[in-house]
Each structure stands twice: as C-alpha cells, then as structure tokens.
Design a protein around this motif. Structure first.
Motif, PDB file in Angstrom:
ATOM      1  N   ALA A  63       0.852  -1.205   0.000  1.00  0.00           N
ATOM      2  CA  ALA A  63       0.000   0.000   0.000  1.00  0.00           C
ATOM      3  C   ALA A  63       0.878   1.242   0.000  1.00  0.00           C
ATOM      4  CB  ALA A  63      -0.918  -0.018   1.220  1.00  0.00           C
ATOM      5  N   GLY A  64       1.963   1.202   0.790  1.00  0.00           N
ATOM      6  CA  GLY A  64       2.863   2.360   0.848  1.00  0.00           C
ATOM      7  C   GLY A  64       3.472   2.650  -0.530  1.00  0.00           C
TER       8      GLY A  64
ATOM      9  N   LEU B 272       0.962   4.178  -2.859  1.00  0.00           N
ATOM     10  CA  LEU B 272       0.735   5.600  -2.530  1.00  0.00           C
ATOM     11  C   LEU B 272       1.926   6.443  -2.983  1.00  0.00           C
ATOM     12  CD1 LEU B 272      -0.845   5.169   1.005  1.00  0.00           C
ATOM     13  CD2 LEU B 272      -1.982   6.091  -1.022  1.00  0.00           C
TER      14      LEU B 272
ATOM     15  N   GLY C 299       1.392  -3.733   4.573  1.00  0.00           N
ATOM     16  CA  GLY C 299       1.219  -2.440   5.236  1.00  0.00           C
ATOM     17  C   GLY C 299      -0.201  -1.913   5.143  1.00  0.00           C
TER      18      GLY C 299
ATOM     19  N   ARG D 292       4.972   7.779  13.472  1.00  0.00           N
ATOM     20  CA  ARG D 292       4.480   6.534  12.870  1.00  0.00           C
ATOM     21  C   ARG D 292       4.314   5.442  13.922  1.00  0.00           C
ATOM     22  NH1 ARG D 292       7.779   4.548   8.028  1.00  0.00           N
ATOM     23  NH2 ARG D 292       5.858   3.414   7.664  1.00  0.00           N
TER      24      ARG D 292
HETATM   25  O1  LIG Z   1      -2.530   1.770   3.870  1.00  0.00           O
HETATM   26  C1  LIG Z   1      -1.694   2.674   3.999  1.00  0.00           C
HETATM   27  C2  LIG Z   1      -0.322   2.462   3.839  1.00  0.00           C
HETATM   28  C3  LIG Z   1       0.552   3.497   4.004  1.00  0.00           C
HETATM   29  N1  LIG Z   1       0.100   4.731   4.268  1.00  0.00           N
HETATM   30  C4  LIG Z   1       1.030   5.880   4.422  1.00  0.00           C
HETATM   31  O2  LIG Z   1       2.289   5.583   3.790  1.00  0.00           O
HETATM   32  C5  LIG Z   1       3.327   5.603   4.776  1.00  0.00           C
HETATM   33  C6  LIG Z   1       4.376   4.596   4.451  1.00  0.00           C
HETATM   34  O3  LIG Z   1       3.812   3.295   4.405  1.00  0.00           O
HETATM   35  P1  LIG Z   1       4.705   1.963   4.458  1.00  0.00           P
HETATM   36  O4  LIG Z   1       3.751   0.821   4.460  1.00  0.00           O
HETATM   37  O5  LIG Z   1       5.458   2.021   5.732  1.00  0.00           O
HETATM   38  O6  LIG Z   1       5.572   1.966   3.271  1.00  0.00           O
HETATM   39  C7  LIG Z   1       2.621   5.403   6.084  1.00  0.00           C
HETATM   40  O7  LIG Z   1       3.304   5.899   7.196  1.00  0.00           O
HETATM   41  C8  LIG Z   1       1.338   6.200   5.840  1.00  0.00           C
HETATM   42  O8  LIG Z   1       1.585   7.581   5.950  1.00  0.00           O
HETATM   43  C9  LIG Z   1      -1.243   4.963   4.455  1.00  0.00           C
HETATM   44  O9  LIG Z   1      -1.669   6.084   4.743  1.00  0.00           O
HETATM   45  N2  LIG Z   1      -2.103   3.935   4.299  1.00  0.00           N
END
Ligand SMILES: O=c1ccn([C@@H]2O[C@H](COP(=O)(O)O)[C@@H](O)[C@H]2O)c(=O)[nH]1
Ligand SMILES: Nc1ncnc2c1ncn2[C@@H]1O[C@H](COP(=O)(O)OP(=O)(O)OP(=O)(O)O)[C@@H](O)[C@H]1O
Length: 821
Positions: free
Chosen positions: A69-70, A73, A122, A176
């Motif tokens: 997901a990260g 995004l 994530g 976080r």
């Molecule tokens: O479902 C989600 C996943 C991630 N986020 C935002 O992205 C950062 C980084 O994600 P990682 O999985 O660590 O790469 C996370 O801190 C969130 O800000 C999100 O909003 N929703």
C-alpha cells in the motif's frame, strides 16, 4: 458464472438482444464475482519491522503478487496526480491517507495483476481502512501475518534504510510508531479474535525471519493447490511462458476492474520524436514513385488472385519502390495547432514504434538513378528514414561477410518507449501489432515488384541484435530493472528492441537456400564492424514501464537453426469479382489507407463485398476438395512461418441481407472442434446463407450487437457504427506451451498482418477501417464463453464508412512541413 440464453418462444433476434442486454448489465454490476476468489494475505507490523523485505521473499518463493500500500501511494504521489501533494504531506507527517484512495489503488492492482494470491503489505492501517477494503473489494483476508518487532530495532532499521523516503527520519518515525500503536494494533486485535493472525517474531537476520515464515505459508491450502504448477514452471522455458501470461493478464482492460496501468494524462513535453535519425550517417535519397496517372503498380486484386509480375532486379529504383509503398510517409495532417505525419504502415495510436533496416547488395550507380559510393561499392546495412524517404548508412559489409545471395533482408525493431509514453504497460502488445502491420505492408509492396517474402525466423533475438548493431544501447538486465514504473532521464528506454528479419527474394523459381548456422556465425562477426551514425535523442525524460522490458526479455526468441528455411507454395486468394475493387492499384490502396476516427453508423455493406473481404483474410486461399484452411499460403500471410493461430469473432451490424449478430471466421479449421467446445454451448454454428463454399464462416447467434460491440471496445462508438467489427481470437496458452514464450509477440504479429489485410480490403472497396487496441479482454471472453487462457482476444477492428473530420487539413507526404511530428 455463465450467462445463459433463456429458451422462450420469442423470435430469435429478440431473444439474442435480451441476452446481450443481460450480459452488459451483468458485466457492469459484477466487480469480482466472475473471477475466482482471490487469496488475500494482509501483512502487518510496525514501521521497519521488515514487512516489505519478507514480502519480496514470500512472493518469489510462493508466487504471490506483492502489493505494498505504501509503494502504491508513493507511486501515486510521484505521478503528478491530483492527490499527489496531499499524499506526500500525510506520509511525511506519519499519518494515514484517506481509505478511499488506498483501497481504490489496491483494488485496481488486484484486478490488473493476473495473479490470484496476494500479499497486501502495510494495510489496513486502521479500522476505517479495514472496513473500506471489505466493503469495496468485497473480501476479507484469508490470513494476517503480523511481524512483531521491538521499537528500538524498528527505529534502527528505518534510520539505516537509505532509500530516500520522506518519512525515514526520527521525527516522522516517532509519529508513525504512535499511529501504529493507536490505530494499527486494534486491527490486528480484530483479526486475532477471528483466529486469522499468525504472529512472527521479526528479530533475527532476514533469512532467520524467513525460516519462521516459510512453514506458515507452505501449510496454506492455496499453496498446496499450486504446488504442481510451481513444479511445472521450474524450467526456464516454462518460467518464460509464465512471464508472458502474467504480462498478458496484467495488461488486460476490464469493464468493471479498470484499465491496465498507464500514465495518467499525456506528458506532451516528452512525447517521443517519431523519427529516429542516425546523425552524420551518409544518406542515400530514394526515388519517389509516380502517383496517378503514371501509377505503374499492379491492380490491387491481381496480386492476391493471380501470379505476381515478373521479378524486378534489386536496384536503387526497385528498392525505392519497395519502401515507398510499404513504410514511407503517406501524408501530413494538421489542425493548425498540431501537425503530424501518417505512414503507409499503420500504427496503433499513430506513434510508430517500428523502425526498419535494410541489408542490401551494392546498388550500382546509373545516370538516371545516382547512388553515392558507399552504397554502390559494397553490400550495406542501412536504417530507413521515412521522413525524407532515404537510407542512412550504418555499416558497409564486404561480400563474404554475409552468406545471403540473390536476396534482400528487411529487419524490424521497436522503440517500445514510443507506445509506452501514451499507453503504459499495455504498449508491448501494440508494438507487436505494428510489427505485424509492417510485415504485411512489406509483403504486399514486395509482391508488386515480383518479390516473395518470408520471415527468417530460425534466427534468435541475439542474432538480430548483432545484425542491427544494437549492442551499445541495451536495457539493463531484468534483475537490475526497477520493480515499478520509474520516471527520469533514462536514455536506454529509447533503445530499439529487435523484432524480426524478412528475406525478400524473386518470386517463382527456387527460393534461396539459407544456412542459419552459417548466417549466425557471420552475424556474430558484425559487432566488430565500424558502425556509422549516432542516434538522435527522442525525449528529454522518460518513464521506464519495467514490466515491458522484463516481458520483452522473457519472450526473446532462442535460435532454432535446425528447423531450416523453407518457403510455402503460393496460393491464390479466392476472388468473387474483380469489379468489387474498381480497378484500384496497389499503390492507390496502400497510400490512401487511413484509420477512420468515426464511422457513419448508416452505411450498409453489400453481402458479396463482406464475403470477399473475409475470403482475403484466409491463410490458405484456394484449396482442393477436402483440404482445410490453416497453412499460410496466401499473400500477405505467407510471410509468417507458422500455421494460422488467429480467428475472428465478428459483430455484424450492417451487411445487406445478412442477419445482424455474432459470427465466427475459423482461419485454421484444425481448431474448429476445440473452438466449439470452448465457446458457449448455446451458439448455433450455422453456415450463413449464400456463404461461399470455401469460407469457414459460422453464425453463432442472431441479434443486434451494436451496443455490445461498443461496450466491449472500451465504450467506443466506432465499434458499433461500422458495418461490422471484430475481435481477433488467438489460440493462446497452448501455443506458448507447445512452442515457447517467443510466440507471444508473434501472435500479435499475426493479428497485425490480419489487421493490415482488413485495412487494405476496406480501402480497396471504398470504405475504411480502424484497428482497436482498447477492449475489455475478459469481458470479450465472457461473451464468447471462453474460459482460461486457451483462446484470447488480441486485437479488435472495425470496418465501415468513415466520417471525415473537415477540420483536419491534409498535406502531401513529401516534402513535409519540416518538423519532427
Ligand atoms: O494503507 C496505507 C499504507 C501506508 N500509508 C502511508 O504511507 C506511509 C508509508 O507506508 P509503508 O507501508 O510504511 O511503506 C505510512 O506511514 C502512511 O503515511 C497509508 O496512509 N495507508
Ligand atoms: N531481519 C532484518 N534484519 C535487519 N534488517 C532488516 C531485516 N528485515 C529488514 N531489514 C531492513 O530494515 C529496513 C526496513 O525493512 P522493510 O522496508 O522491509 O520494513 P517495512 O516493515 O516494510 O517498513 P515500512 O513499513 O516502513 O515500509 C530495510 O532497510 C531492510 O533492508
């Protein structure tokens, strides 16, 4: 789920209309239920606990699709989308992006992946995420992996990560961790209560942690079910087939699941230059063929239905004609605001990824047709420049260097970036359609000179690479490619991907003998030659659509020298009446060919004309009693070295005295039984009235299918406003498994050759055609009742009477307006 035609007493046509309406309605509402249920694994844990690292290993070992997901995004953030800035700010602040955005990115990625087992890394980050996923995607996770890691270890890992992430700093990390404890742990508790969580101690080396993960995964039912499959793909050829089918599935458009990944909006500042030039190469201008009334090219129908004219000698004049009537510019178009060129060889999207190269014997000087010394003194390899219809010398070749006698060699390569700029991941398909169009264009033009053509398909990809002197501009090896689309200044993205080489030789008599092993040995010496000219740069910035280059690598053809070179006998295509073609010459047809932008929605095609067009689509042409269509004997299909694999499902809208409905042209009758059993059992398989005896055309069902054709071709009116449209259905997975993944591009070439015939036929009978690359793949299969990958629809076409856009000004091809458009 199958759609059934209800058996009632209503007339057939109404029944079929109702059937189509039901199909459309079902397709529109059904998001996931007609796909097999995906196996969903949520992978959770604090920031830096090692989720991403373990997911990569799990995906590799157990063949899951890994969706972070990260990452999705971050990709969205750097794609200049409307939400980009907002996502950036939220991530930097360690907060959580609104659920709708994340869930929709995940939903699209799931639908376009082609896999059925997913690691969702994530996500969900909070209860709202969880509820939104279950509501929008409509499934719950099958299992949740929770990587449990102490905070100090997570902080240490994140601060050492060094990937340039905006959130890898101590301030964001603290936030976080808070968000993780407050919002993410309750999600883990929720799934624990449902017995779905498997907690893994994330302390230890990467391999030690993976040792703990492996038995959990190996015990899953979905893994045990797939075990056989994994074994069968352990050899490299099976892995290549998997790579091809994964690419194919992943680049499908879907009526309900969205489009294949591509750019959001066009980056006009970086539109690739459609003209590759080898700057500072010696140039040989070619002759321009005379238009009417001095047009000396043969009648269009004659090259298909009678023997070819006597072969011309290879000369400056004849080679000029070959290229002028196959690959040159045919017009410039201008709206005042923009100006662009059209070519004789069509291209999906008019982006022209196909480049051509000629290996020729020396062209002697003559007073009327002067040639410059490098071209007249030795054999040479040249790049063809359509912009000014000239040859750019790349290398001089001394006679003993290449064992080719009495023949020319025309090779094609693709600049994948040109299509990818506009179409993203699906572009590799379109580039290969265009190779097919170019092959057919060359075959038809060669025929007017009394020359025959055949693919030199015993050569492997690496041989072609050497032949074209491409060694200095390779893409990185697949393991060094990024694992997602990346934007930036990436000059290698402009490199040419070698596709194929065509042997061109005098028609009739004994075809030249080619010793592939000897030829390959000679090619292996070429890279040491002096190569002339430096390619111009085509764009300032690029996007590397990684999956295209990985797939291009996986489907590279190995050499098959042992099979030898042979040429099929020539067969005539059946001709109902020459009057249908009104004395059009080949040059008139090929140079006037245009892709229609709109069809008029009223023109009715005469039945004989319809049947004639289809007769020219047959690979074997006129056959003796009891013989079947399948071998590629006719022009231009004879350029291909395999038996026909591509059929056509026709949506007939307006053909006089032919009931509207769905029809099927079987181009290889060996496949008929398989097709019948693979498609809907309700289909009639009736021969239409008046259908010529040698035409394997069947009516599947009657009814008005204009709306259906439109919906299936990405809602485009052009598919319903023509006289008929069609989907080219290829035997697919069995071909790749039997012959190799390298057949993947070749199936698209075959559709391009067939598409070129449709273009030429349409123009020769006074109407028009358009190739349609955008269609909803599995929705087409659903309508035909096709399941799995045995048959796949690879290209769509529409044929009808065009509506001309009077705002577009047409200018002569030569001399052009002097711009690189
Ligand atoms: O479902 C989600 C996943 C991630 N986020 C935002 O992205 C950062 C980084 O994600 P990682 O999985 O660590 O790469 C996370 O801190 C969130 O800000 C999100 O909003 N929703
Ligand atoms: N078991 C391990 N031991 C040491 N370092 C590790 C281990 N697993 C991962 N790492 C390293 O720690 C860093 C974070 O790992 P990774 O990116 O996989 O975590 P993550 O849980 O996906 O993080 P995020 O949620 O922030 O995306 C990476 O640099 C990775 O190489």
């Amino acid at each position: 789920m199958k759609y059934r035609i209800t058996r009632t007493e209503v007339p057939n046509v109404l029944r079929f209309m109702a059937f189509f309406k039901t199909v459309i309605a079902k397709l529109a509402t059904e998001a996931t239920s007609n796909r097999c249920n995906p196996f969903i694994t949520f992978v959770l844990g604090g920031p830096g606990s090692g989720k991403g690292t373990q997911c990569v290993k799990i995906a590799e070992t157990f063949r899951f699709a890994h969706l972070s997901a990260g990452d999705l995004l971050r990709e969205e953030m750097s794609s200049n989308s409307e939400n980009g800035t907002m996502i950036h700010d939220i991530i930097k602040d360690g907060k959580i992006v609104p659920s709708e955005i994340t869930v929709n990115l995940l939903r699209k990625a799931i639908h376009s992946s082609g896999n059925h087992k997913f690691l969702i890394d994530g996500f969900p980050r909070n209860e709202e995420n969880r509820i939104a996923f279950e509501r929008i995607v409509g499934v719950e996770p099958d299992i949740v992996l929770f990587f449990d890691c102490p905070e100090e270890e997570m902080v240490k890992r994140v601060l050492n990560r060094n990937q340039g992430r905006v959130d890898d700093n101590i301030d964001t990390m603290k936030k976080r961790l808070e968000v993780f404890k407050k919002l993410n742990l309750p999600v883990i508790d929720y799934y624990s209560a449902k017995g779905k969580v498997c907690k893994i101690n994330a302390v230890g080396t990467v391999n030690e942690v993976f040792e703990k993960v492996q038995p959990v995964l190996a015990a899953l039912r979905c893994i045990r079910d797939d075990a056989l499959d994994i074994e069968s793909s352990s050899s490299s050829s099976a892995a290549a087939v998997d790579a091809a089918t994964r690419y194919h599935n992943r680049t499908k458009h879907s009526l309900t699941g969205g489009y294949a990944r591509g750019p959001r909006g066009l980056d006009w500042a970086n539109q690739p230059n459609p003209f590759l030039r080898f700057l500072s190469s010696p140039l040989l201008p070619l002759l321009h063929s005379p238009p009417e009334p001095h047009d000396d090219s043969p009648l269009y129908h004659s090259v298909f239905s009678s023997s070819l004219p006597p072969p011309q000698p290879f000369s400056h004049a004849s080679i000029s004609r070959l290229l002028y009537d196959s690959l040159s510019l045919s017009a410039w178009k201008s709206t005042g605001l923009s100006t662009w060129s059209l070519r004789v060889n069509p291209s999906s999207g008019n982006l022209h990824p196909t480049e051509s190269h000629l290996l020729s014997p020396p062209l002697p000087l003559s007073q009327q047709q002067p040639s410059s010394p490098p071209f007249s003194s030795s054999s040479f390899l040249a790049h063809y420049s359509p912009k000014d219809h000239s040859l750019e010398l790349r290398a001089s070749i001394s006679p003993p260097d290449l064992p080719l006698h009495r023949s020319l060699l025309l090779a094609f390569s693709s600049i994948l970036w040109r299509e990818a700029w506009k179409y993203g991941e699906r572009a590799f398909r379109y580039c290969n359609h265009d190779v097919g169009h170019a092959l057919a264009a060359a075959a038809v033009s060669a025929a007017t000179l009394g020359w025959d053509v055949c693919l030199l398909d015993g050569l492997g990809h690496d041989d072609l690479h050497r032949l074209l002197g491409l060694d200095r501009s390779n893409p990185p090896s697949p393991d060094r490619l990024p694992d997602r689309p990346v934007r930036g200044r990436l000059p290698w993205v402009e490199s040419q991907h070698p596709d194929c080489a065509l042997l061109i030789f005098p028609f009739g008599g004994t075809p030249p003998s080619v010793d592939y092993a000897e030829l390959a040995l000679a090619l292996s010496r070429l890279p040491a030659m002096e190569w002339l000219g430096k390619p111009n740069s085509l764009s300032k910035d690029h996007v590397c659509w990684d999956v295209i280059y990985k797939t291009a690598e996986a489907v590279k053809k190995p050499p098959t020298y042992g099979e030898g070179f042979s040429v099929n006998p020539f067969h005539r295509s059946p001709l109902i009446s020459p009057d249908l073609y009104k004395d059009m010459t080949v040059r008139q047809v090929v140079r006037k060919r245009r892709s229609a932008v709109d069809m008029d929605g009223v023109h009715v095609l005469e039945k004989d004309t319809f049947y004639q067009i289809l007769l020219h689509c047959l690979p074997s042409g006129e056959l003796g009693l009891g013989e079947k269509q399948g071998k590629q004997f006719t022009l231009p299909f004879r350029v291909l070295t395999w038996d026909a694999e591509v059929h056509a499902a026709l949506f007939v809208h307006r053909v006089r005295d032919l009931p509207k409905g769905l029809y099927f042209l079987v181009r290889n009758e060996e496949h008929l039984d398989r097709l019948k059993s693979a498609m809907r059992s309700e289909f009639e398989w009736e021969r239409p009235e008046g259908c010529p005896a040698g035409l394997p055309l069947y009516r599947l069902a009657r009814g008005d299918c204009r709306e259906l054709a439109k919906q299936l071709s990405c809602h485009q009116d052009i598919a319903s406003d023509g006289c008929f449209s069609l989907g080219m259905v290829a035997r697919f997975e069995p071909v790749l498994r039997e012959k190799g993944a390298w057949m993947y591009p070749r199936l698209f070439w075959e559709t391009g050759v067939l598409g070129q015939v449709l273009y030429l036929e349409a123009h020769a009978v006074g109407i028009s055609a358009t190739g349609i690359g955008c269609y909803f793949d599995d929705d087409v299969h659903e309508v035909l009742g096709l399941q799995g990958l045995e048959f796949q629809s690879l290209y769509h076409f529409t044929i009808g009477s065009p509506v001309l856009d009077k705002r577009i000004l047409s200018l002569p091809a030569y001399p052009g307006p002097g711009i690189d458009a």
